[in-house]
Write a protein that holds these residues in place. Structure first.
Motif, PDB file in Angstrom:
ATOM      1  N   HIS A 108      11.376 -10.701 -24.606  1.00 31.63           N
ATOM      2  CA  HIS A 108      11.108 -10.753 -22.749  1.00 31.63           C
ATOM      3  C   HIS A 108      11.406  -9.087 -22.894  1.00 31.63           C
ATOM      4  N   HIS A 112       8.003  -6.849 -20.942  1.00 32.93           N
ATOM      5  CA  HIS A 112       8.313  -6.403 -19.429  1.00 32.93           C
ATOM      6  C   HIS A 112       6.992  -5.057 -19.708  1.00 32.93           C
ATOM      7  N   TYR A 128      13.614   0.029 -17.622  1.00 32.91           N
ATOM      8  CA  TYR A 128      13.923  -0.832 -17.591  1.00 32.91           C
ATOM      9  C   TYR A 128      15.063  -1.607 -17.057  1.00 32.91           C
ATOM     10  N   SER A 130      17.065  -4.088 -15.339  1.00 31.26           N
ATOM     11  CA  SER A 130      17.374  -5.541 -14.917  1.00 31.26           C
ATOM     12  C   SER A 130      17.950  -5.824 -15.156  1.00 31.26           C
ATOM     13  N   ASP A 286      11.758 -11.194 -13.227  1.00 32.23           N
ATOM     14  CA  ASP A 286      11.225 -11.870 -14.537  1.00 32.23           C
ATOM     15  C   ASP A 286      10.261 -12.745 -13.527  1.00 32.23           C
TER      16      ASP A 286
END
Ligand code: AMP
Ligand code: MG
Length: 334
Positions: A108, A112, A128, A130, A286
């Motif tokens: 995952h 990204h 990153y 998230s 996502d």
């Protein structure tokens, strides 16, 4: 010509995307939301189960592609919440058997990063930011290496926990962004950056104490939280750029939708003569198309599984970005 269908289900979002030769044909998703409480894994898994078929057919319809034209099914293998990942892998395997097309497991976090290519970034440092993950990642000698990361929770989860405490609802990030616009006073909070890593729990405790105190609630805590926390992320990103000698910064993850975080990153890049890249919001949070996009890259390198091999493919809830051998880059060591 290659057509890949991608399935995302690591946390709050169930998404299906269809990509043809790196072009996104559809990107349909539905995210679990709640006014009270937070992300309860079994409830989120139920949400995914109940919505997966509708999202799948909507993605097909939007793309104008019929099922039989799909060359492979890519899915998010990890990291993520096990019950949510299980819904994704189950659906992916069902489709793989039904359509007689191979399965392509995708990390995952790497997805990204890879989707960031559509912005034109070539060799960026990626911030990153998230829900569950917060890492500063850059490619070096065959791997996406982590240069800095959270020592406790992900920045999005931290913001959501604070929002829940303030009775703002889930997800809290977008709501706090709006409320912060009205905040003017910078109140003092802990600034917890340790080398290249950062931590959020001390700031959360401090914010909770401020909310509990008798002073009337105003928006300065929302405003100040963003200023402190985003400054920490930008500081560590800048240091990673200096250490690696890279002159591109790429944003990824849902928190990257925040305009103030984007503004701070843009200013930092301008000041050091670097380039700043940020994908559109529907590719930051996502989504299934980043899984399909990365799936296409892996598929073209022969990374695919079918028949009896499917039994060996399982979810990897704790898979780390730097465990992945990035064999698809031209300079990668195998
Ligand atoms: P992800 O896990 O990458 O899909 O990101 C989800 C997280 O992004 C959640 O924690 C949200 O609260 C957060 N988020 C989404 N939009 C914003 C925003 N505008 N500002 C801050 N956080 C956000
Ligand atoms: Mg994510």
């Amino acid at each position: 010509m290659v057509i890949i269908l991608g399935i995302e289900s690591t946390a709050h979002t169930f998404g299906v995307g269809i990509v043809k030769n790196k072009k996104i044909l559809s990107n349909i998703k539905k995210s679990f939301t709640t006014e009270k409480g937070g992300l309860i894994p079994m409830e989120v898994a139920k949400h995914h189960r109940e919505n997966k078929n509708r999202i799948y057919f909507e993605a097909l319809e939007k793309s104008g592609i019929s099922e039989d034209k799909i060359d492979a099914i890519a899915f998010s293998q990890g990291p993520g919440l096990a019950p949510c990942l299980l819904e994704g892998i189950k659906f992916a395997k069902e489709l793989s058997l039904k359509l007689k097309k191979p399965l392509v497991p995708v990390n995952h976090c790497v997805a990204h990063l890879e989707i960031g290519q559509i912005t034109g970034a070539k060799s960026p440092v990626m911030l990153y930011a998230s829900g569950a993950n917060t890492q500063i990642i850059a490619y070096a000698s065959g791997k996406y290496r982590i240069f800095g990361e959270t020592l406790d929770v992900g920045v999005g989860n931290f913001i959501d926990t604070f929002a829940r405490y303030a009775e703002i609802g889930f997800p809290g990030g977008p709501k706090i962004e709006q409320l912060a616009l009205a905040g003017k006073n910078l109140i003092e909070l802990p600034y917890t950056i340790k080398g290249m890593d950062f931590a959020f729990s001390g700031i959360l405790t401090n914010l909770k104490q401020k909310l509990d105190s008798k002073s009337p609630r105003d928006d300065s805590s929302n405003f100040s939280m963003q200023e402190y926390v985003f400054a920490m992320l930008v500081e560590a990103s800048e240091r990673a750029m200096a250490h690696t000698g890279k002159n591109e910064l790429l944003l990824g993850g849902g928190v990257a939708c925040n305009s103030r975080l984007q503004e701070m990153c843009r200013i930092m890049c301008e000041e050091r003569g670097a380039k700043f890249f940020v994908p559109p919001n529907d590719l930051l949070t996502d989504n299934g198309s980043m899984i399909a996009y990365t799936g296409e890259i892996l598929f073209k390198k022969g990374i695919k599984f079918s028949g009896e091999e499917l039994d060996k493919i399982d979810i990897l809830p704790r898979q780390r970005t730097d465990e992945i051998q990035v064999t698809w880059k031209s300079d990668a060591r195998n």
